[in-house]
Every structure is written in structure tokens, then in C-alpha cells.
Motif scaffolding. Structure first.
Motif, PDB file in Angstrom:
ATOM      1  N   GLN A   1       0.813  -1.239   0.000  1.00 20.85           N
ATOM      2  CA  GLN A   1       0.000   0.000   0.000  1.00 20.85           C
ATOM      3  C   GLN A   1       0.835   1.271   0.000  1.00 20.85           C
ATOM      4  O   GLN A   1       0.390   2.318   0.444  1.00 20.85           O
ATOM      5  CB  GLN A   1      -0.961   0.035   1.200  1.00 20.85           C
ATOM      6  CG  GLN A   1      -2.059  -1.004   1.151  1.00 20.85           C
ATOM      7  CD  GLN A   1      -2.843  -0.920  -0.157  1.00 20.85           C
ATOM      8  OE1 GLN A   1      -3.436   0.089  -0.447  1.00 20.85           O
ATOM      9  NE2 GLN A   1      -2.806  -1.970  -0.953  1.00 20.85           N
ATOM     10  N   GLU A   2       2.051   1.172  -0.472  1.00 24.78           N
ATOM     11  CA  GLU A   2       2.892   2.365  -0.552  1.00 24.78           C
ATOM     12  C   GLU A   2       3.500   2.457  -1.939  1.00 24.78           C
ATOM     13  O   GLU A   2       3.894   1.437  -2.508  1.00 24.78           O
ATOM     14  CB  GLU A   2       4.014   2.262   0.475  1.00 24.78           C
ATOM     15  CG  GLU A   2       4.324   3.607   1.081  1.00 24.78           C
ATOM     16  CD  GLU A   2       5.455   3.498   2.061  1.00 24.78           C
ATOM     17  OE1 GLU A   2       6.592   3.734   1.633  1.00 24.78           O
ATOM     18  OE2 GLU A   2       5.196   3.167   3.231  1.00 24.78           O
ATOM     19  N   MET A   3       3.556   3.682  -2.470  1.00 28.38           N
ATOM     20  CA  MET A   3       4.188   3.887  -3.768  1.00 28.38           C
ATOM     21  C   MET A   3       5.694   3.943  -3.539  1.00 28.38           C
ATOM     22  O   MET A   3       6.173   4.712  -2.714  1.00 28.38           O
ATOM     23  CB  MET A   3       3.649   5.213  -4.343  1.00 28.38           C
ATOM     24  CG  MET A   3       4.003   5.520  -5.758  1.00 28.38           C
ATOM     25  SD  MET A   3       5.687   6.079  -5.998  1.00 28.38           S
ATOM     26  CE  MET A   3       5.813   7.369  -4.780  1.00 28.38           C
ATOM     27  N   ARG A   4       6.432   3.059  -4.246  1.00 24.76           N
ATOM     28  CA  ARG A   4       7.871   2.982  -4.002  1.00 24.76           C
ATOM     29  C   ARG A   4       8.696   3.504  -5.178  1.00 24.76           C
ATOM     30  O   ARG A   4       9.852   3.860  -5.012  1.00 24.76           O
ATOM     31  CB  ARG A   4       8.280   1.525  -3.740  1.00 24.76           C
ATOM     32  CG  ARG A   4       7.791   0.972  -2.430  1.00 24.76           C
ATOM     33  CD  ARG A   4       8.686   1.478  -1.292  1.00 24.76           C
ATOM     34  NE  ARG A   4       8.201   1.035   0.005  1.00 24.76           N
ATOM     35  CZ  ARG A   4       8.498  -0.156   0.548  1.00 24.76           C
ATOM     36  NH1 ARG A   4       9.260  -1.011  -0.097  1.00 24.76           N
ATOM     37  NH2 ARG A   4       8.021  -0.482   1.729  1.00 24.76           N
ATOM     38  N   GLY A   5       8.121   3.512  -6.380  1.00 32.71           N
ATOM     39  CA  GLY A   5       8.939   3.925  -7.523  1.00 32.71           C
ATOM     40  C   GLY A   5       8.081   4.371  -8.695  1.00 32.71           C
ATOM     41  O   GLY A   5       6.931   3.958  -8.843  1.00 32.71           O
ATOM     42  N   ILE A   6       8.668   5.260  -9.522  1.00 36.47           N
ATOM     43  CA  ILE A   6       7.949   5.804 -10.679  1.00 36.47           C
ATOM     44  C   ILE A   6       8.704   5.376 -11.930  1.00 36.47           C
ATOM     45  O   ILE A   6       9.918   5.604 -12.029  1.00 36.47           O
ATOM     46  CB  ILE A   6       7.931   7.347 -10.601  1.00 36.47           C
ATOM     47  CG1 ILE A   6       7.283   7.798  -9.287  1.00 36.47           C
ATOM     48  CG2 ILE A   6       7.220   7.964 -11.806  1.00 36.47           C
ATOM     49  CD1 ILE A   6       7.630   9.226  -8.920  1.00 36.47           C
ATOM     50  N   GLU A   7       7.992   4.774 -12.849  1.00 32.68           N
ATOM     51  CA  GLU A   7       8.637   4.344 -14.091  1.00 32.68           C
ATOM     52  C   GLU A   7       8.135   5.220 -15.232  1.00 32.68           C
ATOM     53  O   GLU A   7       6.924   5.351 -15.443  1.00 32.68           O
ATOM     54  CB  GLU A   7       8.276   2.873 -14.346  1.00 32.68           C
ATOM     55  CG  GLU A   7       8.954   2.284 -15.555  1.00 32.68           C
ATOM     56  CD  GLU A   7       8.451   0.856 -15.803  1.00 32.68           C
ATOM     57  OE1 GLU A   7       8.103   0.136 -14.832  1.00 32.68           O
ATOM     58  OE2 GLU A   7       8.356   0.494 -16.987  1.00 32.68           O
ATOM     59  N   LEU A   8       9.063   5.825 -15.948  1.00 25.67           N
ATOM     60  CA  LEU A   8       8.675   6.700 -17.064  1.00 25.67           C
ATOM     61  C   LEU A   8       8.540   5.900 -18.358  1.00 25.67           C
ATOM     62  O   LEU A   8       9.050   4.778 -18.462  1.00 25.67           O
ATOM     63  CB  LEU A   8       9.724   7.797 -17.249  1.00 25.67           C
ATOM     64  CG  LEU A   8       9.985   8.711 -16.046  1.00 25.67           C
ATOM     65  CD1 LEU A   8      10.927   9.844 -16.430  1.00 25.67           C
ATOM     66  CD2 LEU A   8       8.688   9.279 -15.482  1.00 25.67           C
ATOM     67  N   ASP A   9       7.890   6.524 -19.350  1.00 23.39           N
ATOM     68  CA  ASP A   9       7.725   5.864 -20.657  1.00 23.39           C
ATOM     69  C   ASP A   9       9.084   5.448 -21.227  1.00 23.39           C
ATOM     70  O   ASP A   9       9.199   4.443 -21.930  1.00 23.39           O
ATOM     71  CB  ASP A   9       7.058   6.824 -21.664  1.00 23.39           C
ATOM     72  CG  ASP A   9       5.609   7.118 -21.298  1.00 23.39           C
ATOM     73  OD1 ASP A   9       5.013   6.315 -20.546  1.00 23.39           O
ATOM     74  OD2 ASP A   9       5.066   8.156 -21.747  1.00 23.39           O
ATOM     75  N   SER A  10      10.128   6.223 -20.935  1.00 21.49           N
ATOM     76  CA  SER A  10      11.469   5.951 -21.458  1.00 21.49           C
ATOM     77  C   SER A  10      12.125   4.761 -20.769  1.00 21.49           C
ATOM     78  O   SER A  10      13.184   4.311 -21.185  1.00 21.49           O
ATOM     79  CB  SER A  10      12.355   7.177 -21.234  1.00 21.49           C
ATOM     80  OG  SER A  10      12.449   7.415 -19.831  1.00 21.49           O
ATOM     81  N   GLY A  11      11.521   4.268 -19.685  1.00 23.03           N
ATOM     82  CA  GLY A  11      12.123   3.184 -18.906  1.00 23.03           C
ATOM     83  C   GLY A  11      12.893   3.714 -17.700  1.00 23.03           C
ATOM     84  O   GLY A  11      13.253   2.951 -16.801  1.00 23.03           O
ATOM     85  N   GLU A  12      13.157   5.013 -17.658  1.00 22.00           N
ATOM     86  CA  GLU A  12      13.870   5.604 -16.527  1.00 22.00           C
ATOM     87  C   GLU A  12      13.045   5.438 -15.252  1.00 22.00           C
ATOM     88  O   GLU A  12      11.814   5.511 -15.274  1.00 22.00           O
ATOM     89  CB  GLU A  12      14.089   7.099 -16.805  1.00 22.00           C
ATOM     90  CG  GLU A  12      14.933   7.796 -15.761  1.00 22.00           C
ATOM     91  CD  GLU A  12      15.014   9.308 -15.986  1.00 22.00           C
ATOM     92  OE1 GLU A  12      15.519   9.996 -15.101  1.00 22.00           O
ATOM     93  OE2 GLU A  12      14.561   9.795 -17.040  1.00 22.00           O
ATOM     94  N   SER A  13      13.734   5.245 -14.114  1.00 28.42           N
ATOM     95  CA  SER A  13      13.033   5.144 -12.829  1.00 28.42           C
ATOM     96  C   SER A  13      13.339   6.352 -11.964  1.00 28.42           C
ATOM     97  O   SER A  13      14.465   6.848 -11.959  1.00 28.42           O
ATOM     98  CB  SER A  13      13.506   3.906 -12.070  1.00 28.42           C
ATOM     99  OG  SER A  13      13.135   2.768 -12.776  1.00 28.42           O
ATOM    100  N   LEU A  14      12.328   6.805 -11.230  1.00 28.65           N
ATOM    101  CA  LEU A  14      12.498   7.922 -10.301  1.00 28.65           C
ATOM    102  C   LEU A  14      12.011   7.480  -8.938  1.00 28.65           C
ATOM    103  O   LEU A  14      11.132   6.626  -8.835  1.00 28.65           O
ATOM    104  CB  LEU A  14      11.659   9.132 -10.744  1.00 28.65           C
ATOM    105  CG  LEU A  14      11.900   9.754 -12.096  1.00 28.65           C
ATOM    106  CD1 LEU A  14      10.936  10.924 -12.313  1.00 28.65           C
ATOM    107  CD2 LEU A  14      13.335  10.252 -12.218  1.00 28.65           C
ATOM    108  N   GLU A  15      12.558   8.111  -7.914  1.00 26.71           N
ATOM    109  CA  GLU A  15      12.069   7.844  -6.560  1.00 26.71           C
ATOM    110  C   GLU A  15      11.509   9.115  -5.968  1.00 26.71           C
ATOM    111  O   GLU A  15      12.084  10.195  -6.157  1.00 26.71           O
ATOM    112  CB  GLU A  15      13.228   7.396  -5.667  1.00 26.71           C
ATOM    113  CG  GLU A  15      13.457   5.910  -5.674  1.00 26.71           C
ATOM    114  CD  GLU A  15      14.533   5.540  -4.669  1.00 26.71           C
ATOM    115  OE1 GLU A  15      14.423   5.953  -3.497  1.00 26.71           O
ATOM    116  OE2 GLU A  15      15.479   4.857  -5.098  1.00 26.71           O
ATOM    117  N   ALA A  16      10.421   8.997  -5.259  1.00 26.06           N
ATOM    118  CA  ALA A  16       9.845  10.161  -4.581  1.00 26.06           C
ATOM    119  C   ALA A  16       9.166   9.678  -3.312  1.00 26.06           C
ATOM    120  O   ALA A  16       8.656   8.552  -3.258  1.00 26.06           O
ATOM    121  CB  ALA A  16       8.840  10.864  -5.489  1.00 26.06           C
ATOM    122  N   GLU A  17       9.188  10.532  -2.294  1.00 26.26           N
ATOM    123  CA  GLU A  17       8.493  10.172  -1.049  1.00 26.26           C
ATOM    124  C   GLU A  17       7.001  10.047  -1.286  1.00 26.26           C
ATOM    125  O   GLU A  17       6.317   9.281  -0.620  1.00 26.26           O
ATOM    126  CB  GLU A  17       8.710  11.274   0.006  1.00 26.26           C
ATOM    127  CG  GLU A  17      10.151  11.478   0.452  1.00 26.26           C
ATOM    128  CD  GLU A  17      10.682  10.293   1.241  1.00 26.26           C
ATOM    129  OE1 GLU A  17       9.861   9.596   1.861  1.00 26.26           O
ATOM    130  OE2 GLU A  17      11.899  10.048   1.188  1.00 26.26           O
TER     131      GLU A  17
END
Ligand SMILES: Cc1cc2nc3c(=O)[nH]c(=O)nc-3n(C[C@H](O)[C@H](O)[C@H](O)COP(=O)(O)OP(=O)(O)OC[C@H]3O[C@@H](n4cnc5c(N)ncnc54)[C@H](O)[C@@H]3O)c2cc1C
Length: 469
Positions: free
Chosen positions: A238-254
Motif C-alpha cells: 500500500q505504498e508507492m515505491r517507484g515511478i517508471e517513465l515511458d522511457s524506462g527511466e526510474s524515479l524515486e519520490a516520497e
């Protein structure tokens, strides 16, 4: 891997407004948008050597400089923008036209009250009661309110069905995600935004306002990444841990604050973690629109008397606000004359051209099932019908356009990512901006406030509520 305090999905009005608040208070914030241009549903584009606004008819919630306690003034203070930077011009007046009657309103609420008094003298006491009820109703609280039918509340105060329908027509057209009826809380928000405060337009269209918002955000230290679609949100417990972009790049945000819409945002979560597909379907409104924009050489003569800014027109009583069986609902329309505000846009005045925007309710399903050739043909026929309709409406005075465009629910979906071109988002609003995921929040249309000003207010209030307290 980049790490942010907050990642915002969407560089529309709500995402930019939220970003300004967060960056101003030193949060590490990034705004991600799939498109290469800011603005979302209310952006701009160039065509045939002219600059068009994608959506703008009018901004609601007008207030004059220095008006005490006005929502627009409060919003600008939150965004650290000066009133003069918006360069707002007011509507002349607008009209609600049914076959039996015509009401006028402007940015002076007394004009509507007088118009009602003249046409419906027996309704004046009920009108005053209704206005008081709306003023006392807690329509801006962030708590989810129990559903209440606007039609039922109107009937408690106004015994004249025609007046009830005439009041519903503009407010539904400008901010109702539901068919047939409107939630009373939403009705109150729209009533105050349109009838009590009124309509205006940034001189020169939406671009200067958007560019000011983006530069304010970047001056405060926010990062803006256009052409960066979010393909997936990765969850754990139940927690968002990572963001995946269309390019495949990953981002992290609180945390993530999404303005993409509730069902659209939940669809980014992995299938096993998100709410079921059925729920996502139920949360997508069936209400969408087609709009034709015609540019003509001469100023439009008015059949109404004076130069109305916007005309809300229904051929039927009661007014039909529903998803039509065919491509387009023929019984009602909104005509917007962007050159009939108190001061003209300099570019258009120099050209000596005037614009008409004609909007009708449309069915996404009907447009979506057409193949390429059928779609092109349907657009052409719709365009021809709409031009003929305007010619009849203006008494034959609309000449062949020198430039034009037409968008459908498919266009809205393609350019904004809004499922089924649902301009007013989900019929279920989430006032708190919460989702089942602990650190995933929503702002904008599906949080509960519609339109340009509403979206900015939503972005500000969600940023304050979830991240700055
Ligand atoms: C045709 C039309 C006419 C309108 N006319 C008016 C008007 O006259 N007056 C008025 O006040 N309002 C009008 N509106 C409504 C107004 O434009 C919206 O209420 C307001 O702009 C909503 O802003 P928002 O920030 O909540 O959402 P949006 O503008 O939809 O912004 C969401 C952003 O998220 C981005 N996005 C979506 N999914 C992703 C993803 N997965 N990854 C990255 N980015 C993503 C989109 O590209 C978009 O830029 C109109 C809307 C339309 C469509």
C-alpha cells in the motif's frame, strides 16, 4: 536515481499550482508531463498562422483587484502572483436562452436577479432563499459530503420548472461530470464561480498565464520535465515505491500527487495492487464534448442585442444533459464569442478577425467506434452542421471561415490522457485527494474543483493539506 520529496504527474493548471506551493516551501519537487507543452486540457497551439486556445471559453471566479475575501485573490496570494500579472478582461454579459425565455447575467449578480424578477416575478423570494442556502452550504470543505440532488434542492425553493432548468444549463455545461442531475455541493461551487463572481479571460489567451505559472514554479526551484510520461507506479504494501517513465527511466519520490485523474492514476498502479477494472470503468464519466472553432473576417453581429460573450442555449425544456445516442446531442449548445470580452486580444484585433466557438455534448463511445475514414467523414459532417447551425442562429451573417478546427472526445483523450475525453473527470469526487495508496494523492478535476481557477485552487489546497501542514 533521482530522489524527490514529491513528484507531480501533470503540468496542467492544478499540477503547476501545486508545484509552485511545494517549491516555494523548499520541497524537492518534479512535475512530469507526457506532453511537450504545459497546460493539459487548457493549453494552446498554432494553426493556419494563428494561435488558438485549446479549451478556453472563460475563466470563472472573477473578482476585481483588491476585492476582500475573494477566492481569486486568495489563490493569487498562495501562488505569490500579482493580480495585474493575469491581465484579466471581464465578460460583457452572457445569456441563457430557452425557446420560452431568455435570462442575462454578468459579473454583477444583481443583473441575473433583475432578469429573474422580470421574467419570473413569483420566484423572487425563492431565488433569495436559494442564494442564502448556497452561501451557507459548506461546499468548499475537504470532507466528503453525502450526495444531494441539485434538482431536488432547486425544487424546494423554485416552483417554476423553466427557471430551474435555465439555472442548471450553464452550470452543468461548465462543470458537471454526472448525467441528468448534479451534486448540490458541485452546483454550489459552480453557482458561486459563474453567477456570483463571474467570467473573465486573460488578455491574449491562456498562454501568458500558463507561462507565468511555469516560470514562477521554476524560479522557486521546481523541476519541470516535459515529454516525460509516467508509465507505471510501483507499489509495495500500500505504498508507492517507484515511478517508471515511458522511457524506462526510474524515479524515486516520497510521495506522488497526480492530476491525471483518479481512474487514470489508479490504472498506472500494477494490476494486482490497484482497485479492480470495473471500479475504474464506473469512475469514468460519460460526459464529453465536441467543439468547433471558426475564424471569420468580420465581427459577428448579434441576434441577441448587445455583444454577448457566451450563450447557453437549449431547444428543449427540460434541458437534456446526458450522453447522447448519436455522435452529438443536438438539443443544446454553448456559443462562445472570445472577442466579446471587455477588451479584445491585441493579435486578433490587428488581424480584423473574430472567433466563434460552438460546443455540444458528445458521446465518446460513438466517436470511438469509427474507423479512420468514418471518423474523418463524421468530423466533416459535424463541422458542416455546426456551421449551418451558426448561420441560422446569426441570421445568415456567418461567412465561410478563414480558419477553423474541430475537436471530438477522441481528440481530448489523445492530447490529455483523460479516459473517454471526460472533461469533468470522475463523477465521484475525492475531496481529501486520497487514494487507497498511502503516499499517492490526487489533485485537480477528480478532487472536486473544475475549470481553470478550480484546478489551481485544488492544486494549492492539496499541496497545503498533504505536504505543508
Ligand atoms: C475543450 C475544453 C474546454 C474547456 N473550457 C474551459 C473554460 O472555458 N474555462 C474553464 O475554466 N475550464 C475549461 N475547461 C476545463 C479546464 O481546462 C480543466 O478543468 C483544467 O484545465 C483541469 O486542469 P488539471 O490540471 O486538473 O488537469 P489537466 O489539464 O487534465 O492536466 C493533467 C495533465 O496530466 C498529464 N498526464 C496525464 N497522464 C499522464 C501520465 N501518465 N504521465 C505524465 N503526464 C500525464 C496530461 O498530459 C495533462 O497535461 C475546458 C476543458 C476542455 C477539455
Amino acid at each position: 536515481m533521482s530522489k524527490y520529496d514529491v513528484a507531480i504527474i501533470g503540468a496542467g493548471m492544478s499540477g503547476l499550482a501545486a508545484g509552485i506551493r511545494l517549491a516555494h516551501y523548499g520541497r524537492r519537487v518534479v512535475i512530469l508531463d507526457r506532453h511537450r507543452r504545459i497546460g493539459g486540457m487548457n493549453s494552446w497551439y498554432r494553426r493556419a498562422g494563428r494561435e488558438f486556445d485549446t479549451g478556453l471559453h472563460a475563466m470563472t471566479n472573477f473578482s476585481p483587484l483588491g476585492a476582500r475575501g475573494a477566492p481569486l485573490g486568495k489563490l493569487l496570494r498562495q501562488l505569490r502572483l500579482r493580480y495585474q500579472e493575469l491581465d484579466l478582461v471581464e465578460q460583457n454579459f452572457s445569456v441563457i436562452r430557452f425557446p420560452q425565455a431568455e435570462l442575462r447575467f454578468s459579473n454583477h449578480p444583481q443583473e441575473l436577479a433583475d432578469s429573474i424578477g422580470a421574467l419570473f416575478p413569483g420566484q423572487v423570494d425563492g431565488w433569495l432563499e436559494l442564494r442564502n442556502r448556497i452561501r451557507e452550504f459548506p461546499s468548499l470543505v475537504l470532507d466528503d459530503l453525502p450526495p444531494l440532488s441539485a434538482r431536488a434542492v432547486l425544487a424546494e425553493h423554485l416552483s417554476e420548472p423553466l427557471l430551474r432548468e435555465m439555472l442548471l444549463c450553464p452550470l452543468m455545461y461548465y462543470g458537471n461530470a454526472r448525467e441528468h442531475d448534479m451534486d448540490f455541493a458541485q452546483f454550489c461551487v459552480m453557482f458561486q464561480s459563474v453567477f456570483e463572481q463571474g467570467l473573465c479571460r486573460p488578455r491574449g489567451g491562456i498562454r501568458p498565464l500558463l507561462q507565468r505559472l511555469a516560470s514562477r514554479y521554476q524560479e522557486a526551484g521546481g523541476e519541470l520535465r516535459l515529454g516525460s510520461g509516467v508509465r507505471a507506479l510501483h507499489l509495495h504494501d500500500q505504498e508507492m515505491r517507484g515511478i517508471e517513465l515511458d522511457s524506462g527511466e526510474s524515479l524515486e519520490a516520497e510521495a506522488v500527487l497526480s492530476s491525471a485523474g483518479y481512474p487514470e492514476t489508479m490504472a498506472l498502479c500494477q494490476p494486482e495492487q490497484r482497485s479492480g477494472q470495473l471500479e475504474i470503468e464506473a469512475e469514468t464519466s460519460p460526459m464529453s464534448f465536441v467543439e468547433a472553432i471558426f475564424v471569420c473576417k468580420k465581427p459577428m453581429p448579434s441576434k441577441i442585442g448587445g455583444d454577448p460573450t457566451i450563450v447557453f442555449h437549449s431547444d428543449t425544456m427540460p434541458f437534456r444533459y446526458h450522453c447522447p445516442q448519436g455522435l452529438v446531442e443536438p438539443s443544446s449548445k454553448v456559443i462562445c464569442l472570445p472577442d466579446n470580452f471587455a477588451a479584445p486580444d491585441p493579435d486578433w484585433r490587428e488581424r480584423g478577425e473574430s472567433r466563434i466557438r460552438l460546443t455540444r455534448i458528445a458521446s465518446y463511445q460513438q466517436w470511438a467506434k469509427l474507423d479512420k475514414a468514418e471518423y474523418g467523414q463524421a468530423k466533416k459532417e459535424t463541422r458542416d452542421n455546426m456551421l449551418r447551425d451558426l448561420q441560422a442562429w446569426f441570421g445568415g451573417a456567418v461567412e465561410e471561415p478563414v480558419a477553423e478546427d474541430l475537436f471530438t472526445p477522441r481528440t481530448i483523450e489523445k492530447y490529455t490522457g483523460r479516459r473517454r475525453g471526460a472533461v469533468y473527470g470522475s463523477p465521484i469526487k475525492r475531496r481529501q485527494g486520497r487514494t487507497p495508496i498511502d503516499n499517492l494523492f490526487i489533485c485537480g478535476t477528480d478532487q472536486g474543483f473544475h475549470g481553470i481557477t478550480g484546478a489551481m485552487l485544488s492544486g494549492v489546497s492539496m499541496a497545503n493539506h498533504h505536504f505543508l501542514r
